[in-house]
Design a protein around this motif. Structure first.
Motif, PDB file in Angstrom:
ATOM      1  N   MET A 122       9.465   6.751   5.461  1.00 18.33           N
ATOM      2  CA  MET A 122       9.051   5.733   6.428  1.00 18.33           C
ATOM      3  C   MET A 122       8.992   4.352   5.806  1.00 18.33           C
ATOM      4  N   LEU A 123       8.757   4.271   4.498  1.00 19.75           N
ATOM      5  CA  LEU A 123       8.746   2.971   3.837  1.00 19.75           C
ATOM      6  C   LEU A 123      10.126   2.315   3.936  1.00 19.75           C
ATOM      7  N   HIS A 124      11.173   3.097   3.762  1.00 25.67           N
ATOM      8  CA  HIS A 124      12.542   2.605   3.952  1.00 25.67           C
ATOM      9  C   HIS A 124      12.748   2.182   5.413  1.00 25.67           C
ATOM     10  N   TYR A 125      12.244   2.983   6.352  1.00 24.11           N
ATOM     11  CA  TYR A 125      12.377   2.638   7.766  1.00 24.11           C
ATOM     12  C   TYR A 125      11.718   1.282   8.064  1.00 24.11           C
ATOM     13  N   MET A 126      10.585   1.027   7.430  1.00 23.12           N
ATOM     14  CA  MET A 126       9.870  -0.224   7.650  1.00 23.12           C
ATOM     15  C   MET A 126      10.631  -1.413   7.067  1.00 23.12           C
TER      16      MET A 126
ATOM     17  N   ALA B 276       0.836  -1.207   0.000  1.00 24.24           N
ATOM     18  CA  ALA B 276       0.000   0.000   0.000  1.00 24.24           C
ATOM     19  C   ALA B 276       0.866   1.252   0.000  1.00 24.24           C
ATOM     20  N   LEU B 277       1.918   1.256   0.811  1.00 25.68           N
ATOM     21  CA  LEU B 277       2.779   2.432   0.879  1.00 25.68           C
ATOM     22  C   LEU B 277       3.564   2.628  -0.412  1.00 25.68           C
ATOM     23  N   LYS B 278       3.881   1.560  -1.102  1.00 22.99           N
ATOM     24  CA  LYS B 278       4.528   1.700  -2.414  1.00 22.99           C
ATOM     25  C   LYS B 278       3.604   2.411  -3.387  1.00 22.99           C
ATOM     26  N   VAL B 279       2.327   2.074  -3.347  1.00 22.29           N
ATOM     27  CA  VAL B 279       1.343   2.751  -4.197  1.00 22.29           C
ATOM     28  C   VAL B 279       1.228   4.216  -3.790  1.00 22.29           C
ATOM     29  N   LEU B 280       1.097   4.463  -2.492  1.00 22.24           N
ATOM     30  CA  LEU B 280       0.873   5.820  -1.994  1.00 22.24           C
ATOM     31  C   LEU B 280       2.102   6.718  -2.141  1.00 22.24           C
ATOM     32  N   CYS B 281       3.294   6.142  -2.123  1.00 25.51           N
ATOM     33  CA  CYS B 281       4.514   6.942  -2.303  1.00 25.51           C
ATOM     34  C   CYS B 281       4.539   7.634  -3.653  1.00 25.51           C
ATOM     35  N   ALA B 282       3.923   7.028  -4.651  1.00 29.47           N
ATOM     36  CA  ALA B 282       3.899   7.622  -5.988  1.00 29.47           C
ATOM     37  C   ALA B 282       2.854   8.728  -6.091  1.00 29.47           C
ATOM     38  N   ALA B 283       1.945   8.791  -5.131  1.00 29.41           N
ATOM     39  CA  ALA B 283       0.909   9.826  -5.110  1.00 29.41           C
ATOM     40  C   ALA B 283       1.148  10.748  -3.925  1.00 29.41           C
ATOM     41  N   TYR B 284       2.400  11.115  -3.734  1.00 29.16           N
ATOM     42  CA  TYR B 284       2.812  11.863  -2.554  1.00 29.16           C
ATOM     43  C   TYR B 284       2.177  13.250  -2.469  1.00 29.16           C
TER      44      TYR B 284
ATOM     45  N   ASP C 293      22.130   6.270   0.431  1.00 24.26           N
ATOM     46  CA  ASP C 293      22.273   7.629  -0.088  1.00 24.26           C
ATOM     47  C   ASP C 293      20.937   8.208  -0.522  1.00 24.26           C
ATOM     48  N   ARG C 294      20.212   7.506  -1.326  1.00 23.44           N
ATOM     49  CA  ARG C 294      18.908   7.986  -1.792  1.00 23.44           C
ATOM     50  C   ARG C 294      17.993   6.792  -2.021  1.00 23.44           C
ATOM     51  N   PRO C 295      17.352   6.313  -0.952  1.00 23.95           N
ATOM     52  CA  PRO C 295      16.482   5.149  -1.094  1.00 23.95           C
ATOM     53  C   PRO C 295      15.361   5.409  -2.091  1.00 23.95           C
ATOM     54  N   PHE C 296      14.943   4.363  -2.770  1.00 26.47           N
ATOM     55  CA  PHE C 296      13.819   4.467  -3.687  1.00 26.47           C
ATOM     56  C   PHE C 296      13.053   3.157  -3.683  1.00 26.47           C
ATOM     57  N   VAL C 297      11.846   3.209  -4.217  1.00 26.63           N
ATOM     58  CA  VAL C 297      11.026   2.021  -4.414  1.00 26.63           C
ATOM     59  C   VAL C 297      10.412   2.106  -5.798  1.00 26.63           C
ATOM     60  N   PHE C 298       9.988   0.965  -6.301  1.00 25.99           N
ATOM     61  CA  PHE C 298       9.152   0.966  -7.490  1.00 25.99           C
ATOM     62  C   PHE C 298       7.728   0.892  -6.982  1.00 25.99           C
ATOM     63  N   GLY C 299       6.952   1.932  -7.280  1.00 29.65           N
ATOM     64  CA  GLY C 299       5.612   2.018  -6.732  1.00 29.65           C
ATOM     65  C   GLY C 299       4.598   2.469  -7.758  1.00 29.65           C
TER      66      GLY C 299
ATOM     67  N   ASN D 180       5.581   0.270 -11.323  1.00 31.24           N
ATOM     68  CA  ASN D 180       6.681   0.477 -12.262  1.00 31.24           C
ATOM     69  C   ASN D 180       7.222   1.904 -12.254  1.00 31.24           C
ATOM     70  N   THR D 181       6.793   2.708 -11.308  1.00 29.31           N
ATOM     71  CA  THR D 181       7.265   4.082 -11.188  1.00 29.31           C
ATOM     72  C   THR D 181       8.381   4.133 -10.149  1.00 29.31           C
ATOM     73  N   LYS D 182       9.545   4.625 -10.532  1.00 27.94           N
ATOM     74  CA  LYS D 182      10.629   4.765  -9.567  1.00 27.94           C
ATOM     75  C   LYS D 182      10.337   5.988  -8.703  1.00 27.94           C
ATOM     76  N   VAL D 183      10.202   5.770  -7.416  1.00 35.48           N
ATOM     77  CA  VAL D 183       9.861   6.829  -6.474  1.00 35.48           C
ATOM     78  C   VAL D 183      11.031   7.022  -5.517  1.00 35.48           C
ATOM     79  N   LEU D 184      11.633   8.193  -5.563  1.00 33.69           N
ATOM     80  CA  LEU D 184      12.712   8.528  -4.637  1.00 33.69           C
ATOM     81  C   LEU D 184      12.105   8.897  -3.296  1.00 33.69           C
ATOM     82  N   LEU D 185      12.684   8.380  -2.243  1.00 37.14           N
ATOM     83  CA  LEU D 185      12.167   8.621  -0.894  1.00 37.14           C
ATOM     84  C   LEU D 185      12.995   9.687  -0.192  1.00 37.14           C
ATOM     85  N   GLY D 186      12.327  10.479   0.635  1.00 37.07           N
ATOM     86  CA  GLY D 186      13.040  11.449   1.454  1.00 37.07           C
ATOM     87  C   GLY D 186      12.727  12.890   1.169  1.00 37.07           C
ATOM     88  N   SER D 187      11.681  13.165   0.384  1.00 39.50           N
ATOM     89  CA  SER D 187      11.381  14.571   0.107  1.00 39.50           C
ATOM     90  C   SER D 187       9.885  14.861  -0.015  1.00 39.50           C
TER      91      SER D 187
END
Length: 139
Positions: A104-108, A43-51, A67-73, A78-85
């Motif tokens: 927080m997704l990286h923290y989890m 769910a958070l992967k989906v929501l990260c792309a709709a920040y 350095d710069r965590p990301f997820v595909f969400g 299939n969207t690369k989402v950079l975390l931390g901003s």
């Protein structure tokens, strides 16, 4: 990043609605650890792309050397989402709004952070995944 205890009143930025903080962690403060149901992570992967509340700067993880965590969400993962901003904002079934840094997704996934159950249920519902009544959170 600024530290706020989970479920404390949101005050990081101005908002037109009252919200509660989730996932604003710091190595100087303890946090709830445990295993989180995989539906919450998805769910958070989906929501990260709709920040929301995108910031200009980038916050790096203070717990590790990532350095710069990301997820595909996003809806199709299939969207690369950079975390931390940016933030994830969701509404609980009772009308409570939650604001969380998308990092927080990286923290989890990397640091065993276990968010409050009400936030997890709200995130699963907001992402349109199956019913969240039986989420398994093990602290």
């Amino acid at each position: 990043m600024t530290y706020y205890p989970d479920l404390s009143p949101y005050s990081y930025d101005q908002s037109s609605r009252d919200m509660l903080n989730v996932g604003w962690l710091s190595p100087k403060h303890g946090y709830s650890k445990g295993l989180v149901d995989e539906r919450v992570v998805e769910a958070l992967k989906v929501l990260c792309a709709a920040y929301e509340n995108q910031m200009r700067g980038i916050h790096h993880c203070e717990f590790c050397d990532a350095d710069r965590p990301f997820v595909f969400g996003g809806p199709t993962s299939n969207t690369k989402v950079l975390l931390g901003s940016a933030e994830i904002r969701v509404e609980g079934e009772d009308g409570t709004y939650y604001a969380a840094p998308n990092l927080m997704l990286h923290y989890m996934t990397e640091h065993e952070y276990c968010p409050p159950e009400d936030f997890c249920q709200a995130a699963v519902r907001a992402a349109g995944l199956e019913a969240a009544e039986e989420l398994t959170l093990v602290e």
